[in-house]
Structure formats: C-alpha cells, structure tokens
Design a protein around this motif. Sequence first.
Motif, PDB file in Angstrom:
ATOM      1  N   UNK A 152       0.806  -1.228   0.000  1.00 44.30           N
ATOM      2  CA  UNK A 152       0.000   0.000   0.000  1.00 44.30           C
ATOM      3  C   UNK A 152       0.840   1.279   0.000  1.00 44.30           C
ATOM      4  N   UNK A 153       2.105   1.200   0.438  1.00 48.02           N
ATOM      5  CA  UNK A 153       2.930   2.406   0.543  1.00 48.02           C
ATOM      6  C   UNK A 153       3.330   2.967  -0.807  1.00 48.02           C
ATOM      7  N   UNK A 162       5.669   2.626   6.212  1.00 51.32           N
ATOM      8  CA  UNK A 162       5.143   1.457   6.917  1.00 51.32           C
ATOM      9  C   UNK A 162       3.999   1.839   7.849  1.00 51.32           C
ATOM     10  N   UNK A 163       4.029   3.024   8.405  1.00 47.34           N
ATOM     11  CA  UNK A 163       2.920   3.468   9.255  1.00 47.34           C
ATOM     12  C   UNK A 163       1.677   3.727   8.404  1.00 47.34           C
ATOM     13  N   UNK A 164       1.865   4.318   7.224  1.00 43.70           N
ATOM     14  CA  UNK A 164       0.728   4.488   6.318  1.00 43.70           C
ATOM     15  C   UNK A 164       0.120   3.114   6.011  1.00 43.70           C
ATOM     16  N   UNK A 165       0.975   2.155   5.649  1.00 43.83           N
ATOM     17  CA  UNK A 165       0.480   0.804   5.348  1.00 43.83           C
ATOM     18  C   UNK A 165      -0.212   0.182   6.561  1.00 43.83           C
ATOM     19  N   UNK A 221      -0.447   7.008  -1.239  1.00 41.94           N
ATOM     20  CA  UNK A 221       0.523   7.808  -0.496  1.00 41.94           C
ATOM     21  C   UNK A 221       1.499   8.449  -1.469  1.00 41.94           C
ATOM     22  N   UNK A 222       1.754   9.730  -1.261  1.00 42.18           N
ATOM     23  CA  UNK A 222       2.752  10.462  -2.051  1.00 42.18           C
ATOM     24  C   UNK A 222       3.703  11.144  -1.082  1.00 42.18           C
ATOM     25  N   UNK A 223       4.989  10.813  -1.185  1.00 42.48           N
ATOM     26  CA  UNK A 223       5.999  11.473  -0.367  1.00 42.48           C
ATOM     27  C   UNK A 223       6.409  12.741  -1.109  1.00 42.48           C
ATOM     28  N   UNK A 224       6.269  13.885  -0.455  1.00 38.33           N
ATOM     29  CA  UNK A 224       6.581  15.164  -1.083  1.00 38.33           C
ATOM     30  C   UNK A 224       8.000  15.635  -0.767  1.00 38.33           C
TER      31      UNK A 224
END
Length: 144
Positions: free
Chosen positions: A23-24, A53-56, A90-93
Amino acid sequence: MARRTPRPPSRPRPSVTEGSPCPCGLPAAYGACCGRFHTGQSAAPTAELLMRSRYSAFVVRDEGYLLRTWHPDHRPSGVDFDPAMHWTGLEIRDTAEGTVFHSTGTVTFVARYTLGGEPGQLHERSHFERHGGVWVYVNGTFTE
C-alpha cells in the motif's frame, strides 16, 4: 428456533496479503516491503520507510505496529480506525534528514483516502526520531 443476527467485525481488515502490492506505493509486495516491519522481522532503517510502513499499517489497521512505532512520550492509548475510511494512496513530497546517519528526520506527505465514498487528502509534515536505536513517529503538523 431462535434466529441469530451475525455480529459485524469490529474492525474489518482490508484484504492485503503478503503477495499484494504494498500500500505504501513502492514497487514491492507487501510481505517484502512494509509487511516485514509490521511483523517485527526488521525495523525501518529510515524515517521515510517508517512513514511508509505506518501508512500501510493504517491501511491494514495494524494498531499494534502503530503504537509500537509511536514515541512513548506522545503515544495514545489506542488507535480509533474509522470503518468508513479507506486509504487509497501515499505520495511522499519531501524528506529531510532521517537516514541511517541521523537521529531526527521529517517526512512531508499526502495520504489520499475515501470517507463514506467521498475522496479526501491528508497533508502532513511528520517528525521522527531515533528512540532506543529505532525510528519512531513523534508528531505531525498538518499542511496545505
């Protein structure tokens, strides 16, 4: 004969298996990506991987993992998962520090979800630090 009404599960878990895409958003299966952190097989080596991993963990509703990776000075007593909320991406900015060479780090991200069928986004700049040799989530600031 009395008719039994089935009880709904208290917190239904989305169907993510070890072989499912993680999911990440990284190009790996869940079991080889965030799943290995959730099971305790290994610890996230960077703040960004802990964030992912927390998002997942929110996706699969892994309360134990979320609490274990929360700084003890800020950890809540539990995580209240909304059964109507479904995390969708999830998008890492941005990341600052948070590598194996740092003791603190930040990750700015956008997490997408649907709530009751309506799309939404959570923008946050999360703060992490090493505690007892492992990365933990300290707190976050909502951003636009």
